[in-house]
Design a protein around this motif. Structure first.
Motif, PDB file in Angstrom:
ATOM      1  N   ILE A 213      46.453  10.797 -15.373  1.00  0.00           N
ATOM      2  CA  ILE A 213      45.346  10.669 -16.318  1.00  0.00           C
ATOM      3  C   ILE A 213      44.131  10.161 -15.555  1.00  0.00           C
ATOM      4  O   ILE A 213      44.210   9.102 -14.909  1.00  0.00           O
ATOM      5  N   CYS A 214      43.025  10.895 -15.592  1.00  0.00           N
ATOM      6  CA  CYS A 214      41.745  10.473 -15.014  1.00  0.00           C
ATOM      7  C   CYS A 214      41.908  10.128 -13.530  1.00  0.00           C
ATOM      8  O   CYS A 214      42.187  11.004 -12.721  1.00  0.00           O
ATOM      9  N   ARG A 215      41.745   8.863 -13.123  1.00  0.00           N
ATOM     10  CA  ARG A 215      41.999   8.469 -11.733  1.00  0.00           C
ATOM     11  C   ARG A 215      43.348   9.008 -11.254  1.00  0.00           C
ATOM     12  O   ARG A 215      43.506   9.386 -10.090  1.00  0.00           O
ATOM     13  N   GLY A 216      44.347   9.050 -12.156  1.00  0.00           N
ATOM     14  CA  GLY A 216      45.676   9.526 -11.790  1.00  0.00           C
ATOM     15  C   GLY A 216      45.644  10.942 -11.249  1.00  0.00           C
ATOM     16  O   GLY A 216      46.358  11.276 -10.292  1.00  0.00           O
ATOM     17  N   ALA A 217      44.817  11.806 -11.840  1.00  0.00           N
ATOM     18  CA  ALA A 217      44.697  13.194 -11.356  1.00  0.00           C
ATOM     19  C   ALA A 217      44.105  13.196  -9.947  1.00  0.00           C
ATOM     20  O   ALA A 217      44.530  13.956  -9.074  1.00  0.00           O
ATOM     21  N   GLN A 218      43.128  12.318  -9.724  1.00  0.00           N
ATOM     22  CA  GLN A 218      42.463  12.260  -8.417  1.00  0.00           C
ATOM     23  C   GLN A 218      43.406  11.728  -7.347  1.00  0.00           C
ATOM     24  O   GLN A 218      43.479  12.268  -6.235  1.00  0.00           O
TER      25      GLN A 218
ATOM     26  N   HIS B   7      30.440  10.664 -18.373  1.00  0.00           N
ATOM     27  CA  HIS B   7      30.677   9.278 -18.786  1.00  0.00           C
ATOM     28  C   HIS B   7      30.127   9.170 -20.199  1.00  0.00           C
ATOM     29  O   HIS B   7      29.003   8.719 -20.418  1.00  0.00           O
ATOM     30  N   GLN B   8      30.930   9.610 -21.162  1.00  0.00           N
ATOM     31  CA  GLN B   8      30.385   9.797 -22.504  1.00  0.00           C
ATOM     32  C   GLN B   8      30.003   8.485 -23.161  1.00  0.00           C
ATOM     33  O   GLN B   8      30.601   7.437 -22.906  1.00  0.00           O
ATOM     34  N   LYS B   9      28.971   8.583 -24.003  1.00  0.00           N
ATOM     35  CA  LYS B   9      28.532   7.406 -24.751  1.00  0.00           C
ATOM     36  C   LYS B   9      29.112   7.410 -26.157  1.00  0.00           C
ATOM     37  O   LYS B   9      28.996   6.423 -26.887  1.00  0.00           O
ATOM     38  N   ALA B  10      29.744   8.505 -26.538  1.00  0.00           N
ATOM     39  CA  ALA B  10      30.430   8.574 -27.836  1.00  0.00           C
ATOM     40  C   ALA B  10      31.724   7.761 -27.761  1.00  0.00           C
ATOM     41  O   ALA B  10      32.233   7.492 -26.670  1.00  0.00           O
ATOM     42  N   PRO B  11      32.278   7.351 -28.915  1.00  0.00           N
ATOM     43  CA  PRO B  11      33.572   6.647 -28.904  1.00  0.00           C
ATOM     44  C   PRO B  11      34.628   7.474 -28.167  1.00  0.00           C
ATOM     45  O   PRO B  11      34.645   8.703 -28.253  1.00  0.00           O
ATOM     46  N   LEU B  12      35.521   6.787 -27.448  1.00  0.00           N
ATOM     47  CA  LEU B  12      36.431   7.484 -26.536  1.00  0.00           C
ATOM     48  C   LEU B  12      37.598   8.186 -27.229  1.00  0.00           C
ATOM     49  O   LEU B  12      38.342   8.920 -26.583  1.00  0.00           O
ATOM     50  N   ASP B  13      37.756   7.962 -28.549  1.00  0.00           N
ATOM     51  CA  ASP B  13      38.789   8.742 -29.248  1.00  0.00           C
ATOM     52  C   ASP B  13      38.238  10.078 -29.736  1.00  0.00           C
ATOM     53  O   ASP B  13      38.935  10.835 -30.393  1.00  0.00           O
ATOM     54  N   GLN B  14      36.969  10.359 -29.384  1.00  0.00           N
ATOM     55  CA  GLN B  14      36.348  11.632 -29.757  1.00  0.00           C
ATOM     56  C   GLN B  14      36.090  12.473 -28.511  1.00  0.00           C
ATOM     57  O   GLN B  14      35.745  11.942 -27.462  1.00  0.00           O
TER      58      GLN B  14
ATOM     59  N   VAL C  97      37.404  17.791 -25.163  1.00  0.00           N
ATOM     60  CA  VAL C  97      38.104  16.589 -24.671  1.00  0.00           C
ATOM     61  C   VAL C  97      37.104  15.457 -24.464  1.00  0.00           C
ATOM     62  O   VAL C  97      35.892  15.682 -24.370  1.00  0.00           O
ATOM     63  N   ASN C  98      37.638  14.232 -24.359  1.00  0.00           N
ATOM     64  CA  ASN C  98      36.770  13.104 -24.029  1.00  0.00           C
ATOM     65  C   ASN C  98      36.539  13.062 -22.505  1.00  0.00           C
ATOM     66  O   ASN C  98      37.170  13.821 -21.747  1.00  0.00           O
ATOM     67  N   SER C  99      35.661  12.207 -22.059  1.00  0.00           N
ATOM     68  CA  SER C  99      35.291  12.211 -20.642  1.00  0.00           C
ATOM     69  C   SER C  99      34.770  10.838 -20.252  1.00  0.00           C
ATOM     70  O   SER C  99      33.818  10.332 -20.866  1.00  0.00           O
ATOM     71  N   TRP C 100      35.403  10.245 -19.217  1.00  0.00           N
ATOM     72  CA  TRP C 100      35.029   8.877 -18.809  1.00  0.00           C
ATOM     73  C   TRP C 100      35.282   8.759 -17.310  1.00  0.00           C
ATOM     74  O   TRP C 100      36.191   8.106 -16.854  1.00  0.00           O
TER      75      TRP C 100
END
Ligand SMILES: [Mn+2]
Length: 239
Positions: free
Chosen positions: A108-113, A139-146, A171-174
């Motif tokens: 997940i995220c860093r995990g993929a990298q 680096h989305q500014k929307a809530p992370l469950d969206q 998908v979300n993005s952070w």
């Protein structure tokens, strides 16, 4: 197999004046709901990776800080964020051990990298400055469950199957880093419309699925995102 044991490497963080080994509740709760038993793996002693890898049936590589660039042969750029050598070393060791022992992984995220780096690929230290065209807001500014940006799945990918045939998914993005050169054992199976890598899967087997977004923050409202965890536990049971 009884309920499969899923190892999750822990971050080392100062919380309320004490250093603590932390794993986010999102991953823990998703693994339990999918039928696994999450086990926290401390990351202060990379030499213990062999012992921990023998205890687990599957490995979940979660989100976290940036990966130190020396692990893919670079010096740090000014835009690089926080990093932790011992977390990197422990995870790289755990990934190589899991790959050799054919134990399934979910990134997940860093995990993929870090999966891509451990297996011989590299990453952008900062997509905003290293990609020569305008990228989306990752680096989305929307809530992370969206969800905030779309990704396109490769035809015939595991992700297409998990998402019931869909190939264009919100998908979300952070993140500000992303997979660049792919490891030889991996194939790119999701991209954002700006070309940023959003998922990799193992080429010749069922061992690895790793996504750049955060299904652990979306799965409560989105059954397809939960299916990523169900697929992981199924792969661990069948390995
Ligand atoms: Mn993204």
């Amino acid at each position: 197999m009884a309920k499969p044991i899923i190892g999750i490497p822990a971050e080392y963080q100062l919380v309320r004046d004490l250093y603590r080994n932390t794993v986010n509740q999102g991953e823990v709760a998703a693994i339990i709901k999918a039928g696994g038993v999450p086990v926290l793996i401390p990351t202060r002693e990379p030499d213990l990776a062999v012992a921990y890898s023998e205890l687990i049936d599957g490995l979940l590589l979660p989100g976290g800080p940036d990966v130190a660039p020396r692990f893919f042969g670079e010096e740090p750029l000014p835009e690089m964020g926080e990093a932790d050598d011992r977390l990197d070393e422990t995870e790289i060791e755990l990934i190589n051990l899991a790959f050799a022992a054919r134990k399934p992984m979910l990134g997940i995220c860093r995990g993929a990298q870090v999966i891509n780096i451990a297996l011989g690929g590299d990453i952008y230290q900062d997509i905003g400055t290293q990609i020569d065209h305008q990228t989306y807001q990752h680096h989305q500014k929307a809530p992370l469950d969206q969800g905030s940006h779309y990704v396109d799945f490769a035809e015939g990918s595991k992700l297409q199957q998990i998402f019931r045939g869909q190939r264009h998914v919100l998908v979300n993005s952070w993140h500000h880093q992303a997979v660049r050169k792919l490891a030889p054992q991996l194939k790119l199976t999701a991209k954002a419309g700006d070309g940023v890598a959003e998922a990799v899967e193992s080429k010749d087997n069922d061992l690895i699925l790793a996504v750049q977004w955060h299904p652990e923050l979306m799965y409560r409202k989105n059954a397809d995102e939960f299916a990523i965890f169900e697929d992981f536990i199924r792969r661990v049971r069948e390995a």
